[in-house]
Design an enzyme around this catalytic site. Structure first.
Site, short mmCIF file in Angstrom:
data_model
loop_
_atom_site.label_atom_id
_atom_site.label_comp_id
_atom_site.label_asym_id
_atom_site.label_seq_id
_atom_site.Cartn_x
_atom_site.Cartn_y
_atom_site.Cartn_z
N ASN A 1 3.22 -9.76 -2.43
CA ASN A 1 3.28 -8.59 -1.57
C ASN A 1 2.07 -7.73 -1.91
OD1 ASN A 1 3.95 -6.28 -0.23
ND2 ASN A 1 5.83 -5.85 -1.36
N GLY A 2 1.27 -7.36 -0.91
CA GLY A 2 0.08 -6.54 -1.17
C GLY A 2 -1.16 -7.22 -0.61
N CYS B 1 5.75 -6.61 3.50
CA CYS B 1 6.32 -7.84 2.93
C CYS B 1 7.45 -7.52 1.95
CB CYS B 1 5.25 -8.60 2.17
SG CYS B 1 3.84 -9.02 3.18
N ARG C 1 12.51 -3.84 6.11
CA ARG C 1 11.11 -3.53 5.83
C ARG C 1 10.17 -4.05 6.93
NH1 ARG C 1 10.26 -2.71 0.23
NH2 ARG C 1 8.21 -3.66 0.24
N HIS D 1 -5.88 32.61 27.91
CA HIS D 1 -5.98 32.25 29.33
C HIS D 1 -4.60 32.07 29.97
CE1 HIS D 1 -10.27 31.98 28.95
NE2 HIS D 1 -10.11 31.22 27.88
N LYS E 1 6.70 16.65 17.12
CA LYS E 1 7.67 16.34 16.05
C LYS E 1 8.85 17.28 16.14
CE LYS E 1 6.82 13.29 15.23
NZ LYS E 1 5.77 12.45 15.63
N LYS F 1 12.84 3.97 19.91
CA LYS F 1 11.67 3.74 19.05
C LYS F 1 10.54 3.07 19.82
CE LYS F 1 9.31 3.79 15.31
NZ LYS F 1 8.64 5.07 15.08
N GLU G 1 0.76 17.34 17.83
CA GLU G 1 1.65 16.45 17.08
C GLU G 1 2.76 17.24 16.39
OE1 GLU G 1 2.31 13.50 17.08
OE2 GLU G 1 3.24 13.04 15.16
N GLU H 1 11.09 16.74 19.33
CA GLU H 1 11.83 15.46 19.30
C GLU H 1 13.11 15.54 18.48
OE1 GLU H 1 9.46 11.43 19.19
OE2 GLU H 1 8.58 12.85 17.77
N TRP I 1 4.82 -9.73 6.44
CA TRP I 1 4.33 -8.83 7.50
C TRP I 1 2.84 -9.10 7.56
CZ3 TRP I 1 6.36 -4.83 10.59
CH2 TRP I 1 5.44 -3.92 11.10
O1 M6R Z 1 4.63 2.47 19.75
P1 M6R Z 1 3.69 3.49 20.35
O2 M6R Z 1 2.81 4.10 19.33
O3 M6R Z 1 2.91 2.93 21.51
O4 M6R Z 1 4.65 4.62 20.91
C1 M6R Z 1 4.15 5.69 21.64
C2 M6R Z 1 5.16 6.80 21.74
O5 M6R Z 1 6.31 6.35 22.41
C3 M6R Z 1 5.56 7.34 20.36
O6 M6R Z 1 4.46 7.76 19.64
C4 M6R Z 1 6.55 8.52 20.52
O7 M6R Z 1 5.91 9.61 21.09
C5 M6R Z 1 7.16 8.88 19.17
N1 M6R Z 1 8.57 9.10 19.32
C6 M6R Z 1 6.57 10.09 18.56
O8 M6R Z 1 7.22 10.51 17.40
#
Ligand code: M6R
Length: 604
Positions: A104-105, A2, A27, A503, A484, A599, A480, A487, A80
């Site tokens: 907000n909160g 928010c 935001r 293996h 990161k 995104k 993960e 990407e 939000w």
């Molecule tokens: O919006 P979602 O969490 O469903 O998105 C899934 C993936 O597209 C998302 O996590 C993607 O792997 C990111 N770029 C990871 O940093």
């Protein structure tokens, strides 16, 4: 997340509030509203969706068109959704009878307050926690006829995290304010006597020069030419760049989002983590009746959160749990059985593969839950129940705070289910609750840790690839970490279960192969240690992350000593995020918008 704005002055209040809300759009929000006051005249406008919908309503009003500028003060809000759907009724400002509030909160004790006020004859129209604030104020004012005292009595009763602006016909030249947890800034305008309020710098830049970023616990009252604070405050000079302000002074949205994880997880837990219990009001009471299996489905980072959760679900609930990548699940002709609880995880709630998987489960008659950051997104509309992450908008394409909040929510759900199933006793639950409360501290970015990651990053810009290795929940964390890095750095990185290296993958080991080893003290330390020793013997370059010194590594990142592997998990997560970001910075890449990625992936 928010956003709040407020204005007192002689300019066109409507326009200033609308412009301020536009500056807070970054935001994230799903509805917006403003309330204006001039003597006995009180006006309100609310709209669902974009600010332009609100603007159209404001400008279409023929009685008081925006250009008349007759209102001397006003408050505005972008919402939000956390409690209740994004509807006009739930949008702020919320009305009592003669006062309006924006907030907000989260007010944690709103249910108790609502009951008390309802018994006292107050009428509630929204599903929000916020509405209790304005009713509480009027409840006290009706007794004392003293607005200052009533505001003070009101904030004394509120539990949770909040920033508030309140206006009232009972004191029509003033705005009451309070900050506790959520951000709130107050600035003196460039014109005489003007005062601006905002959740962040962005709406203030260009209009004001001096600003106070309120500390927690500070409240006060503002009118033209007069500003009173409950305690001493520190004035500073506003920054001059809007983009800089939107990023709260950080270089990238990703960096800002890494740093704010410690705060957003507090919102994630709020109202769900009680003193000695966990509650999910959003889940139907008999959610586990007839359930013998949990299936989790997601993509990317959300899949990694799901894989982490699968360890926690089986360990804590003793219910069989499997995890699937949504794009695979869709086409494998999966066997769906009605005793399976189907959980989708998604930051956006729009990822096409996950959404389709959810629809398949729904069509198969399975009970479903969406663990999601965006209310009213497609998945939340399809699923039987939704648990929101409350992480606020995530702008960086590389997901960070969505992962930490997903993991926290799923861990809490595992404990909640464990309690329902009787698979954990009260002592275990109390220990885990204590650990959950320590998560924000584990997610805190220490300067020394960030600096260490920055310095180390320069040694990892070449080579023929990275292995991220870990065991148990540190295996999805390794996945993960590798995701990161690839990407945003475009370097080749893979996550592996440490025990699996021998293996096959270990054949790649040489000094140009970098291994990032996750070595928690409290989960299979000796096992992972032997796996790393095997790689060291093959001359792989090793960067170990651990609270325990490890002599065979080339580089070492020391994490804090804790008493629980999940606290180690969250601190290592921050290390991996910072490490990837600093490598990307050194390579000159676009950290927030990496090449080839979007995104929200709404195509299959
Ligand atoms: O919006 P979602 O969490 O469903 O998105 C899934 C993936 O597209 C998302 O996590 C993607 O792997 C990111 N770029 C990871 O940093």
């Amino acid at each position: 997340m928010c956003g709040i704005v407020g204005y007192i002055g002689k300019k066109n209040t409507k326009q200033i509030l609308i412009d301020g809300l536009k500056e807070l759009e970054y935001r994230g929000y799903d509805s917006a509203g403003i309330a204006l006051l001039e003597g006995e005249k009180l006006e309100v406008y609310k709209a669902v969706g974009k600010i332009k919908n609100l603007e159209e309503k404001v400008l279409c009003n023929q009685i008081c068109p925006a250009k008349d500028g007759t209102f001397s003060l006003g408050i505005g809000h972008t919402r939000w959704a956390t409690h209740g759907k994004p509807t006009e009724l739930n949008a702020h400002p919320h009305l009592g009878v003669y006062s309006y509030v924006v907030h907000n909160g989260i007010i944690e004790n709103y249910k108790e307050l609502k009951e008390e006020l309802t018994n006292a004859g107050h009428n509630f129209v929204s599903q929000t926690d916020t509405e209790v604030i304005v009713h509480l104020f009027e409840y006290y004012f009706n007794q004392s006829n003293d607005a200052k005292l009533s505001f003070h009595q009101t904030i004394e009763r509120l539990e949770g995290a909040y920033s508030i602006l309140l206006i009232t016909k009972s004191m029509p030249d003033s705005i009451f304010f309070m900050k506790h947890g959520s951000p709130l800034a107050i600035a003196k305008g460039n014109d005489d006597g003007e005062i601006y309020f905002a959740s962040s710098d962005a709406p203030l830049i260009g209009l004001a020069h001096d600003v106070v970023y309120l500390e927690d616990g500070i409240s006060g009252i503002a009118s033209i030419d007069n500003l009173e604070f409950s305690d001493e405050v520190k004035w500073s000079i506003l920054p001059s760049s809007k983009l800089f302000a939107q990023k709260d002074g950080f270089r990238f949205f990703m960096e800002k989002e890494i740093y704010e994880q410690k705060d957003v997880v507090v919102d994630t837990m709020m109202g769900r983590l009680k003193d000695n219990a966990i509650e999910f009001d959003e889940l139907p009471p008999h959610i586990l009746d007839g359930i013998n299996e949990i299936k989790i489905c997601a993509c990317g980072t959300s899949f990694h959160a799901g894989l982490t959760a699968s360890y926690l679900f089986e360990r804590l609930t003793k219910i069989r749990c499997s995890v699937e990548i949504a794009s695979e699940f869709r086409y494998k002709e999966p066997l769906l059985s009605k005793d399976t609880l189907f959980i989708v995880i998604s930051q956006s709630g729009e990822t096409a593969d996950t959404l389709e998987a959810l629809k398949m489960a729904k069509n198969g008659g399975l009970k479903s839950i969406a663990v999601c950051n965006v209310d009213n997104s497609s998945m939340t509309r399809v699923a039987d129940a939704t648990v929101l992450l409350r992480a606020g908008i995530e702008k960086g394409v590389a997901s960070t705070k969505a992962f930490s909040t997903q993991t926290v929510v799923l861990w809490m759900m595992a404990l909640y289910f464990g309690k329902i199933k009787g698979s954990i006793d009260n002592k275990k639950l109390q220990d885990e609750l204590k650990t959950l409360k320590a998560v924000p501290n584990s997610l805190k970015v220490e300067n020394s840790l960030h600096e260490k990651c920055r310095r180390l990053s320069k040694r990892y810009l070449h080579g023929h690839g990275f292995f991220f290795i870990g065991r148990d929940v540190f295996y999805p964390l390794a996945l993960e970490g590798a995701l990161k890095l690839k990407e945003i750095s475009y370097l080749h990185a893979e996550g592996y279960p440490a025990g699996e290296m021998k293996h096959g993958p270990i054949a790649l080991a040489d000094p140009e192969l970098f291994t990032i080893a996750l070595m928690p003290q409290h989960l299979h330390y000796d096992k992972i240690k032997s796996n790393v020793e095997e790689l060291s013997a093959r001359d792989s370059t090793i960067c170990a992350i651990s609270p325990l010194p490890f002599e065979l590594s080339d580089d070492f990142i020391l994490t804090k000593e804790t008493n629980h592997y999940m606290l180690e998990f969250f601190e290592m997560l921050v290390v991996l995020q910072l490490f990837s970001m600093e490598i990307s910075v050194r390579l000159g890449n676009d950290v927030d918008m990496p090449r080839n990625l979007a995104k929200s992936v709404t195509v299959e």
